[in-house]
Design a protein around this motif. Structure first.
Motif, mmCIF file in Angstrom:
data_model
loop_
_atom_site.group_PDB
_atom_site.id
_atom_site.type_symbol
_atom_site.label_atom_id
_atom_site.label_comp_id
_atom_site.label_asym_id
_atom_site.label_seq_id
_atom_site.Cartn_x
_atom_site.Cartn_y
_atom_site.Cartn_z
ATOM 1 N N LEU A 153 -4.703 15.666 -2.361
ATOM 2 C CA LEU A 153 -3.567 14.956 -1.776
ATOM 3 C C LEU A 153 -3.395 13.658 -2.557
ATOM 4 C CD1 LEU A 153 -4.345 15.430 2.024
ATOM 5 C CD2 LEU A 153 -2.723 16.724 0.618
ATOM 6 N N ALA A 154 -2.266 13.518 -3.232
ATOM 7 C CA ALA A 154 -2.059 12.346 -4.084
ATOM 8 C C ALA A 154 -2.046 11.056 -3.279
ATOM 9 C CB ALA A 154 -0.755 12.494 -4.872
ATOM 10 N N CYS A 155 -1.607 11.109 -2.013
ATOM 11 C CA CYS A 155 -1.525 9.883 -1.215
ATOM 12 C C CYS A 155 -2.892 9.367 -0.801
ATOM 13 C CB CYS A 155 -0.662 10.104 0.028
ATOM 14 S SG CYS A 155 -1.447 11.085 1.331
ATOM 15 N N GLN A 156 -3.915 10.205 -0.871
ATOM 16 C CA GLN A 156 -5.259 9.825 -0.450
ATOM 17 C C GLN A 156 -6.246 9.760 -1.607
ATOM 18 O OE1 GLN A 156 -6.081 9.008 2.848
ATOM 19 N NE2 GLN A 156 -3.844 9.036 2.955
ATOM 20 N N SER A 157 -5.777 10.051 -2.813
ATOM 21 C CA SER A 157 -6.675 10.159 -3.964
ATOM 22 C C SER A 157 -6.700 8.887 -4.789
ATOM 23 C CB SER A 157 -6.255 11.339 -4.848
ATOM 24 O OG SER A 157 -6.413 12.555 -4.161
ATOM 25 N N HIS A 158 -7.917 8.512 -5.199
ATOM 26 C CA HIS A 158 -8.143 7.344 -6.056
ATOM 27 C C HIS A 158 -9.003 7.774 -7.237
ATOM 28 C CE1 HIS A 158 -6.692 4.628 -2.829
ATOM 29 N NE2 HIS A 158 -7.245 5.539 -2.049
ATOM 30 N N ASN A 207 -8.365 13.989 4.461
ATOM 31 C CA ASN A 207 -7.725 15.272 4.187
ATOM 32 C C ASN A 207 -7.632 16.063 5.475
ATOM 33 O OD1 ASN A 207 -6.762 17.723 3.229
ATOM 34 N ND2 ASN A 207 -8.815 18.432 2.676
ATOM 35 N N TYR A 208 -6.430 16.086 6.048
ATOM 36 C CA TYR A 208 -6.158 16.908 7.221
ATOM 37 C C TYR A 208 -5.188 18.038 6.892
ATOM 38 C CZ TYR A 208 -8.071 12.810 9.622
ATOM 39 O OH TYR A 208 -8.864 11.777 10.030
ATOM 40 N N ALA A 209 -4.801 18.170 5.628
ATOM 41 C CA ALA A 209 -3.736 19.105 5.253
ATOM 42 C C ALA A 209 -4.215 20.279 4.413
ATOM 43 C CB ALA A 209 -2.625 18.363 4.508
ATOM 44 N N GLY A 246 -2.305 11.779 4.788
ATOM 45 C CA GLY A 246 -3.201 12.897 4.564
ATOM 46 C C GLY A 246 -3.018 14.026 5.545
ATOM 47 N N VAL A 247 -1.860 14.074 6.239
ATOM 48 C CA VAL A 247 -1.644 15.060 7.297
ATOM 49 C C VAL A 247 -0.645 16.144 6.897
ATOM 50 C CG1 VAL A 247 -0.818 15.403 9.659
ATOM 51 C CG2 VAL A 247 -2.247 13.427 9.114
ATOM 52 N N CYS A 248 0.472 15.769 6.271
ATOM 53 C CA CYS A 248 1.554 16.735 6.071
ATOM 54 C C CYS A 248 1.365 17.635 4.856
ATOM 55 C CB CYS A 248 2.899 16.019 5.967
ATOM 56 S SG CYS A 248 3.127 15.087 4.424
ATOM 57 N N ILE A 308 -1.983 20.250 11.288
ATOM 58 C CA ILE A 308 -2.229 19.156 12.223
ATOM 59 C C ILE A 308 -0.980 18.294 12.331
ATOM 60 C CG2 ILE A 308 -3.613 17.074 12.620
ATOM 61 C CD1 ILE A 308 -5.913 18.540 11.191
ATOM 62 N N PHE A 309 -0.563 18.006 13.558
ATOM 63 C CA PHE A 309 0.625 17.196 13.789
ATOM 64 C C PHE A 309 0.296 15.740 14.067
ATOM 65 C CE2 PHE A 309 4.374 20.131 15.084
ATOM 66 C CZ PHE A 309 4.247 20.789 13.878
#
Length: 353
Positions: free
Chosen positions: A336-341, A322-324, A303-305, A242-243
């Motif tokens: 995805l570490a950038c979206q994980s808590h 999560n789109y990746a 959550g894309v790349c 996804i872009f």
């Protein structure tokens, strides 16, 4: 790790897009030898702030001893800091910092019948995939279905036309324009699920395609996947990148809200080194690592790349978006570490897996 690469060529390919070629010094040739479909993460500083972006490589993949060819497509995005810089200021001879190619949206050349549905700049990695496949596998076939607003806004027209001329019996091209009528071909309009469900069986046998590659804005990917599953495609053969996600609330189902622990601690392994740090209130796992390790991998933080993909060794986390990652990856334990808590008091992740 970022490496400085010099810009060797800049080509305007539409009014709002350029193709940028980066020269690779001999000592970095193997570091930057990409697989067809991979992308580059680049960074630059402006006003004391570090900006990172991810751009797909459009050039065919090369094999040693040939030099790697790093050519990326960059389209102007409203308010986009790096795309504005690339189109208006970047010049031949400038240095751009880039990480080694990465990404799992790839096709290693092999015999078979493959197809792609792309929208806009989603053609970029698929151009590399198709060109590499057709050049290396004499029996392979590829069908490209692409959607663009107008002919003038269509990226890499010449390169795609060259594939059609070079491989007339093995490369099939179908073009849809959403805002302009064509003299020949499909009527104007978006490629939604209903339209694709009617179109695809007239082009090929969907269940018999060995690999589907969907790339572009989230809406198109969602509609294309729905059409393919309706027509009997094997889910394991559908690959997505996804872009752009226009609607923050669209896409992945909302994460189940769970009570975060009063205190939590993260242990992370990166490039063979491990560290452990307390997670601050509301902080993502990536931000926790970045406080002590500036070399932690990331690009979009949306959550894309998929650059910040990590393996969850122990503990539980909640991913906001999560789109990746594909279902097989999340099922295998990747996050995805950038979206994980953190959901548990102790969490351990491994970026090296």
């Amino acid at each position: 790790m970022f490496h400085p690469l010099r810009v060797s060529a800049i080509e305007r390919i539409t009014d709002d897009a350029v193709a940028v070629t980066l020269a690779v010094p001999p000592e970095l040739r193997e570091t930057f030898r990409h697989r067809p479909g991979q992308h580059l993460n680049v960074r630059y500083g402006v006003g004391g702030e570090e900006i990172r972006r991810s751009y797909s490589i459009c050039a065919p993949a090369t094999e040693a001893p040939a030099e790697p060819s790093l050519r990326v497509g960059i389209r102007m995005v409203d308010g986009g800091a790096f795309s504005t810089y690339a189109l208006k200021e970047l010049a031949v001879g400038d240095l751009v910092e880039a990480m080694a190619p990465m990404g799992r949206f790839v096709l290693e050349p092999r015999p078979g019948y493959f197809a792609a549905i792309v929208g806009g700049s989603g053609i970029t990695p698929v151009l590399s995939i198709a060109a590499t496949l057709l050049a290396r596998e004499s029996t392979a076939r590829f069908c490209l279905i692409r959607s663009d607003r107008t002919a003038a806004s269509t990226m890499f027209l010449d390169e795609v036309a060259d594939l059609k001329d070079r491989y007339p019996g093995r490369f099939q091209l179908v073009t849809a324009l959403s805002r302009e009528e064509q003299a020949a071909g499909l009527p104007s309009g978006r490629l939604d699920r209903e339209r694709l469900t009617g179109l695809l069986p007239s082009l090929l046998s969907v269940p018999d395609v060995d690999g589907w590659f969907l790339c572009g804005p989230f809406g198109l990917i969602r509609e294309a996947e729905g059409a393919l599953l309706t027509l009997g495609a094997d889910r394991s053969r559908i690959h997505q990148e996804i872009f752009h996600v226009a609607d923050e609330g669209a896409g992945s189902p909302p994460a189940t809200r769970t009570t975060a622990p009063a205190e939590s601690r993260l242990t992370a392994t990166l490039d063979g080194r491990s560290g452990s740090w307390p997670v601050q209130d509301g902080e993502s796992l990536l931000d926790t690592v970045l406080r002590s390790r500036a070399d932690a991998p990331y690009a979009c933080k949306g959550g894309v790349c998929g650059t910040c993909r990590a393996f969850l060794v122990s503990g539980e986390v909640r991913m906001d978006r999560n789109y990746a990652l594909e279902p097989e990856e999340t099922g295998a334990g990747f996050v995805l570490a950038c979206q994980s808590h953190p959901v548990t008091a102790e969490v351990e992740i491994d970026f090296d897996r």
